[in-house]
Scaffold this active site. Structure first.
Site: not given
Lengths: 169, 331
Positions: B11, B145, B150, B206, B221, B313
């Site tokens: 979360f 996905e 994103g 980061e 990816k 995002g």
């Protein structure tokens, strides 16, 4: 390579075939033919311009065939390199024997370095260079970039090549 | 109306994004005949469970105020094993070394025949084939996905929308952080370190940016795409990886003077999986700016198909998760 020729043909039937057949026989690839029937020369011949792609060692054979059959060759303009590539190099480009890097590329015979733009901001800092490479075709361009990547591994340089869709044959 | 009982495991930003998206799209889901009922949420320390469905607004508010979702002392894996539900939304932090808790969570879910939707790249980059096999054997749906690009729908585009096409190769920009840094270096003629610092200040990079700038994220990816789109049996070690740390402002200027941008490009082509900085002509559709992602698929009958979108995002990633959920449960 790509060849552009100005020819003159007799004004009788079947002459154009004398031009096209040798190109085809020597596995040339015809790009354009322009037949200037309205621009008859004072000699009574018809100017024809042809552009075709052919292996370099076959060009003399084609010209001989033309001459044998009475096609007069007015001018020949060869363009050996059809493909142009750009590659960026980063690292100690000069201190890792830049002459050797260039020689190895030129030695391939099918491609050569035609422009080098070097930026050296500070002593001991990595340099950046933009290399322009001319090659006879895309396959050779790809080969010489692969060769450059191999040299770059030995010399600890970074090669930035164009994206795959730019180099696709 | 089909009731889907779901857990959200993890979360952080994306998890909260998923909760917000479910809240705002509740009516939309109902109209599609889906009653999505979140029965458990776990963050790294705590959990909250209600088999009748949680009040997502209350959980979001509590997370914001107190930094935790609830008071129950139960881990995500325990929830999967003990709470009766249908779908696990697995969004724990990615771990590329051993798959982290995410891998265990996915395995636990498949063992119980539950469906899994995830944005967690690590387990897929390491154990794609094993996970696919487990999902298949247990009759579970497995959708991911959100792991690549994103909001940009590349996996579903290739596998569903472009059905009938053979995908020959793929190249694109799959890391927004690198794209931002390279764009800014070019714009400001500034060194790499300075623009990394700027990206960190803006929250785009980061604190430890190595995962992005060394190309590791893009490589993960690519592994997922190589497996999911190209049917390869690839893992991270099959990718050749070069990052952007050595790029100089001078190189960017030289490229620019010759009509090119330098972009960190990931490509799958034949058996080759490669991440490296490349020259992209300024008029090429891959030359997107800022933090955008882009991918171009070369197909046999449709030619090249290019899509671009926001690659990161919380809400954007949550949108991909939502689309996966809908694609599983719509009639």
């Amino acid at each position: 390579m790509r060849v552009s020729m100005d020819l003159e043909l007799k004004d009788i039937p079947g002459q154009l075939l004398l031009v096209l057949k040798p190109i085809s026989d020597f596995k040339g690839n015809l790009v354009t033919v322009v037949h200037h029937h309205e621009k008859r020369t004072p000699r009574g011949t018809i100017p024809v311009q042809v552009v075709f792609e052919i292996k370099a060692d076959k060009l003399d054979d084609i010209i001989s065939k033309f001459e044998e059959s009475g096609v007069s060759v007015v001018s020949v303009d060869e363009k050996r390199y059809l493909e142009h590539g750009t590659v960026i190099l980063i690292g100690h480009i000069v201190h890792t024997d830049i002459q050797d890097t260039i020689d190895k590329m030129d030695e391939t015979g099918c491609a050569e370095l035609v422009d080098l733009n070097l930026s050296m901001p500070k002593i001991d800092c990595p340099s950046s260079a933009c290399l322009k490479i001319d090659a006879v075709n895309k396959e050779e361009l790809n080969l010489v970039i692969e060769l450059l990547k191999k040299i770059a591994v030995e010399k600890d340089l970074l090669v930035i090549e164009p994206i795959e869709s730019e180099l696709r044959v | 109306m089909k009731t889907i009982r779901t857990s959200i495991i993890g979360f952080g930003a994306v998890g909260q994004g998923v909760a917000k998206v479910i809240l705002s799209k509740n009516e939309y889901l109902n109209n599609m005949g889906i009653d999505l009922r979140v029965v458990a949420i776990a963050d790294s320390k705590t959990a909250v469970i209600d088999e009748n469905g949680l009040d997502l607004s209350a959980v979001l508010a509590r997370k914001l105020e107190q930094g935790s979702v609830g008071s129950e002392n139960i881990g995500g894996t325990e929830i999967i094993k003990t709470v009766e539900h249908d779908l696990v939304v697995e969004i724990t932090p990615t771990n590329i070394n051993d798959g982290g808790v995410g891998l265990g969570n996915m395995i636990a879910a498949f063992e119980k025949g539950m469906d899994v939707v995830t944005s967690n790249k690590g387990p897929l980059a390491l154990k794609y084939c094993e996970l696919e096999e487990m999902a298949k054997n247990s009759g579970s749906q497995f959708k991911f996905e959100a792991t690549v690009g994103g909001a940009m729908p590349i996996i579903n585009l290739a596998s569903e929308t472009l059905a009938g096409n053979k995908i020959l190769s793929m190249e694109g920009i799959l890391n927004g952080t690198c794209n931002y840094i390279l764009c800014r270096m070019m714009e400001e003629n500034a060194p790499y370190d300075q623009m990394v610092a700027e990206a960190q200040e803006l929250g785009i990079a980061e604190t430890d940016p190595i995962y992005d700038v060394e190309g590791i994220d893009t490589a993960c990816k690519l592994v997922i795409l190589a497996n999911a789109i190209f049917g390869m049996n690839a893992t991270y070690k099959d990718v050749s990886v070069t990052g952007i740390t050595k790029i100089t402002p001078e190189a960017l200027l030289l490229a620019q003077n010759n009509g090119y941008d330098i972009k960190l490009i990931g490509e799958v082509n034949g058996s080759k999986i490669n991440v490296s900085p490349k020259l992209v002509p300024k008029d090429n559709p891959l030359a997107v700016g800022g933090t955008l992602n882009v991918a171009s698929l070369q197909t046999d009958i449709s030619g090249p198909i290019t899509i671009t979108g926001r690659g990161a995002g919380s809400i954007e990633t949550a949108s991909a998760i939502l689309s996966d959920i809908i694609s599983i449960y719509k009639d």
